[in-house]
Motif scaffolding. Structure first.
Motif, mmCIF file in Angstrom:
data_model
loop_
_atom_site.group_PDB
_atom_site.id
_atom_site.type_symbol
_atom_site.label_atom_id
_atom_site.label_comp_id
_atom_site.label_asym_id
_atom_site.label_seq_id
_atom_site.Cartn_x
_atom_site.Cartn_y
_atom_site.Cartn_z
ATOM 1 N N ARG A 264 0.900 -1.191 -0.015
ATOM 2 C CA ARG A 264 0.034 0.000 -0.073
ATOM 3 C C ARG A 264 0.937 1.249 0.163
ATOM 4 O O ARG A 264 0.400 2.321 -0.564
ATOM 5 C CB ARG A 264 -0.965 -0.192 1.349
ATOM 6 N N ASP A 265 2.014 1.095 0.622
ATOM 7 C CA ASP A 265 3.028 2.329 0.613
ATOM 8 C C ASP A 265 4.471 1.831 1.001
ATOM 9 O O ASP A 265 4.522 0.714 1.440
ATOM 10 C CB ASP A 265 2.558 3.389 2.013
ATOM 11 N N ARG A 267 8.714 2.924 1.415
ATOM 12 C CA ARG A 267 9.689 4.335 1.581
ATOM 13 C C ARG A 267 10.869 3.474 1.238
ATOM 14 O O ARG A 267 11.232 2.353 1.706
ATOM 15 C CB ARG A 267 9.825 4.884 2.969
ATOM 16 N N THR A 281 12.092 7.803 -4.927
ATOM 17 C CA THR A 281 10.820 8.130 -4.994
ATOM 18 C C THR A 281 10.361 7.101 -6.400
ATOM 19 O O THR A 281 9.095 6.645 -6.426
ATOM 20 C CB THR A 281 10.360 9.629 -5.528
ATOM 21 N N ALA A 282 11.197 7.054 -7.185
ATOM 22 C CA ALA A 282 10.844 6.133 -8.500
ATOM 23 C C ALA A 282 10.750 4.774 -7.886
ATOM 24 O O ALA A 282 9.781 3.975 -8.597
ATOM 25 C CB ALA A 282 11.920 6.264 -9.558
ATOM 26 N N GLU A 284 9.804 3.889 -5.005
ATOM 27 C CA GLU A 284 8.505 3.761 -4.233
ATOM 28 C C GLU A 284 7.263 3.779 -5.083
ATOM 29 O O GLU A 284 6.395 2.754 -4.831
ATOM 30 C CB GLU A 284 8.518 4.899 -3.193
ATOM 31 N N ARG A 285 7.248 4.482 -6.198
ATOM 32 C CA ARG A 285 5.936 4.519 -7.120
ATOM 33 C C ARG A 285 6.017 3.021 -7.748
ATOM 34 O O ARG A 285 4.818 2.485 -7.870
ATOM 35 C CB ARG A 285 6.381 5.695 -8.063
ATOM 36 N N ALA A 286 7.070 2.532 -8.096
ATOM 37 C CA ALA A 286 7.222 1.297 -8.727
ATOM 38 C C ALA A 286 6.805 0.138 -7.611
ATOM 39 O O ALA A 286 6.111 -1.026 -8.303
ATOM 40 C CB ALA A 286 8.614 0.854 -9.052
ATOM 41 N N ILE A 288 4.454 0.556 -4.957
ATOM 42 C CA ILE A 288 2.875 0.897 -4.388
ATOM 43 C C ILE A 288 2.200 0.031 -5.229
ATOM 44 O O ILE A 288 1.994 0.504 -6.760
ATOM 45 C CB ILE A 288 2.891 2.420 -4.217
ATOM 46 N N LYS A 290 1.771 -3.092 -6.216
ATOM 47 C CA LYS A 290 2.082 -4.232 -6.435
ATOM 48 C C LYS A 290 1.842 -5.334 -5.352
ATOM 49 O O LYS A 290 2.167 -4.751 -4.176
ATOM 50 C CB LYS A 290 3.453 -4.216 -7.007
ATOM 51 N N ALA A 300 11.553 -2.282 -8.879
ATOM 52 C CA ALA A 300 11.746 -1.186 -8.229
ATOM 53 C C ALA A 300 13.246 -0.787 -8.353
ATOM 54 O O ALA A 300 13.677 0.348 -8.335
ATOM 55 C CB ALA A 300 11.140 -1.395 -6.785
#
Lengths: 334, 337
Positions: A264-265, A267, A281-282, A284-286, A288, A290, A300
């Motif tokens: 869900r989240d 860091r 952050t890239a 992290e986005r990859a 979330i 999954k 990631a």
């Protein structure tokens, strides 16, 4: 070592005013500054000792609860004390682990939290006054570009500097999105400001001699950890040439919020490979949205290192950092 | 018994040196007057502030071909007019005081040294002087050197007061340190590290200078019971703190006399050293480490002790010594004051 005069200020006001003068350095733990002064890399004429302020105001050196459920870490709190503090160990294990992975037992007893954040970004050429270094002597050139650059950065570099930010706890603090409270010379409250730790350090760019956004006389008074319940599931993994008391070749701070087998989240931050504490952050986005699988972790890691620029001796760090992240995510999600 | 007042005066140059019985092995007791024929160097010092001083004088004795006698303050010191300080006397071969210096906060004045040296010139050699000689010349020069060395070490008993307003220290002001339970007042520049202050100014040489950059741990001492690196902090920053070196470790844990700290004994029992250079730092680090929140495993000890490097590779013995102390309930939490 160059001679200097030493001042033990009686108040934060006095400290910040005295610290705003040219050729002045603050000292807290001194573990980096004294070393660099011996090498005459640092040659302050005035030294302002912040430690007596902690004797007058214990909150400057201790950990306390914040009303929002976070933690406040006084700037002068020692690394070892913060590492062993129960709320830090339980709620932010990544920070406790990063602190204990840093330096040695003696140094952690001396070094302050704020001093750790503000230690110089440095490389062996920066420490060697016989070699050119744009950070130490702006415009003189970078010895690491064509030199032995195995320990150097692959993220956030510039044409002028590829020195690695050495801190471990700063990596955890960036991942936790901590804030730093800063106090400068002048009357309160205008002299106070708060900033995300990610904004504290500067990329080397065309001015590698500037490492933070702090102005002369400004000191960090506290580090604030925001509430982050899923940080209980966090980890700091540090890879180095020997198993203890060495700088990271690559390190990562990770925290995962997993529910119903789905991330869900997340860091993710890196140390040992970047010119400042590096929030990925890239990555992290990859992560979330999954499922927590090896394939997702690898994707990631690839995303995190996409912009890496390596030099002759440090290309191995690209793959090392990826594997470090995959292993950390695997462990923390297990 | 009352002491006649004249015995409290410093003997005049050229007057007969007060005689006394020299300490020695039983059955070998001799008096100062029996040493005539060669110059004798007398050094008085209050022993409470510098345990290394006696060793210093023993070294002088090994290097010189005339006796150097190291005396504590006491009845003999009072007969030489030395109440509670440090002083150096040269007694010539005829048993007369030929040079003296009472050590204060300043070194001997140029005049005093010039007088001592001019006394050595051939014109001053009298037929009845007892014989100025190369040895007497050396004795006088060494005495002057000793007096200067003592000056740097002399402790001034001033109470520590916490500054209320900002205090700025330039060069060479009194820095007050509390080391092994004793107050020291040293004239130091701010750039003198705690390690150099201990070793070079206070004569406390237990903390070793290995790398001088915080990488080896040989300089480890305790400040307020915590292990720190004395090479990476300035002495001026450690005023008002309780500093413990290996010399004071046993006493800090309540041992008396020559008794060792449990960690010292454990290092001996487990061969925790070879050359010994890193050992004082290892022991200081270990003695503090057992009070920290480490896990029970050997690996925890290795991690906790990674700031102390041993070139001889005595690590297995060091880990065994520390684990022995940690596993013994009587010694595990042996703390300091």
């Amino acid at each position: 070592m160059k001679p200097f005069d030493y001042t033990a200020p009686a108040s934060l006001d006095e400290a910040t005013r005295a610290g705003a003068r040219p050729a002045t350095r603050f000292i807290a733990g001194g573990t980096t500054l004294v070393d660099l002064m011996k090498l005459e890399v640092e040659t302050p004429e005035h030294l302002i000792d912040l430690n007596p302020l902690g004797d007058r105001d214990p909150s400057l050196g201790s950990v306390s609860e914040l009303p929002n459920g976070g933690l406040r870490i006084g700037a002068l709190a020692r690394m070892s004390d913060v590492a062993w503090t129960a709320p830090v160990k339980e709620r932010y294990p990544v920070l406790s682990q990063a602190l204990l992975a840093a330096a040695s037992g003696q140094i952690r007893n001396m070094a302050s939290m704020a001093g750790n954040l503000l230690q110089r970004t440095r490389c062996p050429y920066f420490r060697d006054t016989a070699t050119p270094c744009n950070k130490r002597d702006p415009g003189s050139g970078c010895s690491a570009m064509q030199g032995f650059n195995r320990s150097h950065a692959i993220l956030g570099t510039s044409e002028l500097c590829i020195a690695t930010h050495p801190s471990d706890p700063a990596v955890a603090l960036v991942a936790l999105a901590a804030n730093v409270r800063v106090r400068g010379p002048g009357a309160q409250p205008s002299a106070e400001r708060t900033m995300p730790i990610a904004s504290l350090h500067l990329l080397p760019g065309s001015h590698p001699e500037r490492e933070t956004v702090l102005s002369p006389g400004e000191v960090i008074t506290a580090i604030e950890l925001p509430p982050l319940p899923f940080a209980r599931r966090s980890l700091y993994l540090k890879v180095r040439d020997r198993s203890s008391y060495a700088f990271a070749l690559a390190s990562t701070a990770v925290a995962l919020d997993i529910a119903n087998d789905t991330i869900r989240d997340a860091r993710v931050a890196f140390g040992g490979i970047a010119t400042k504490p590096w929030r990925a952050t890239a990555a992290e986005r990859a992560l979330i949205g999954k499922r927590a699988t090896a394939a997702a972790f690898r994707a990631a890691a690839d995303a995190a290192l996409r912009g890496a620029v390596s030099h002759r001796d440090n290309a191995f760090k690209v793959e090392l950092a990826k594997r470090t992240l995959v292993r950390a995510l695997t462990e923390v999600s297990a | 018994m009352t002491t006649p007042p004249e015995e409290c005066r410093v003997p005049e140059i050229g007057s007969e040196a007060p005689d006394f019985e020299l300490a020695g092995h039983p059955g070998q007791r001799r008096r100062l007057s029996e040493l005539r024929g060669a110059p004798v160097l007398l050094a008085f010092h209050p022993s409470h502030w510098d345990p290394s001083w006696a060793e210093c004088v023993r070294m002088y004795n090994r290097m010189l071909d005339f006796p150097a006698i190291c005396l504590d303050t006491g009845p003999i010191a009072r007969r030489y007019g030395v109440a509670d300080g440090a002083a150096v006397f040269v007694i010539d071969g005829a048993g007369r005081v030929s040079w003296r210096h009472t050590v204060g906060v300043a070194p001997p004045s140029p005049n005093e040294v010039a007088e001592a040296l001019s006394a050595c010139l051939p014109t001053s050699v009298g037929a009845d002087s007892g014989g100025w000689s190369r040895r007497h010349f050396v004795a006088t020069v060494v005495a002057a050197t000793l007096a200067i060395a003592l000056t740097r070490r002399v402790a001034r008993a001033e109470p520590i007061t916490r500054p209320r307003a900002a205090t700025t220290v330039g060069s060479g002001e009194a820095v007050k340190l509390r080391v092994n339970g004793r107050e020291l007042s040293l004239d130091l520049e701010p750039r003198v590290t705690l390690l150099d202050a201990l070793r070079e100014y206070a004569g406390i040489t237990g903390p070793k200078k290995g790398c001088d950059h915080g990488q080896c741990g040989a300089c480890t001492v305790h400040v307020n019971g915590r292990r720190i690196l004395s090479c990476l902090t300035f002495a001026v920053m450690q005023q008002g703190k309780e500093i413990t070196t290996i010399e004071g470790l046993a006493a800090s844990a309540g041992a008396s006399g020559d008794a060792l700290h449990p960690m010292q004994q454990a290092f001996i029992d487990h061969d925790g050293f070879q050359c010994g250079y890193c050992t004082s730092g290892q022991i200081m680090s270990a003695a503090a480490m057992v009070r920290e929140a480490w896990g029970p495993a050997d690996d925890d000890v290795r991690e906790a002790m990674s700031g102390n490097i041993c070139r001889c590779g005595a690590y297995p013995g060091i880990v065994a010594a520390i684990q022995t102390v940690r596993k013994n309930p009587a010694t595990a939490q042996r703390g300091q004051r």
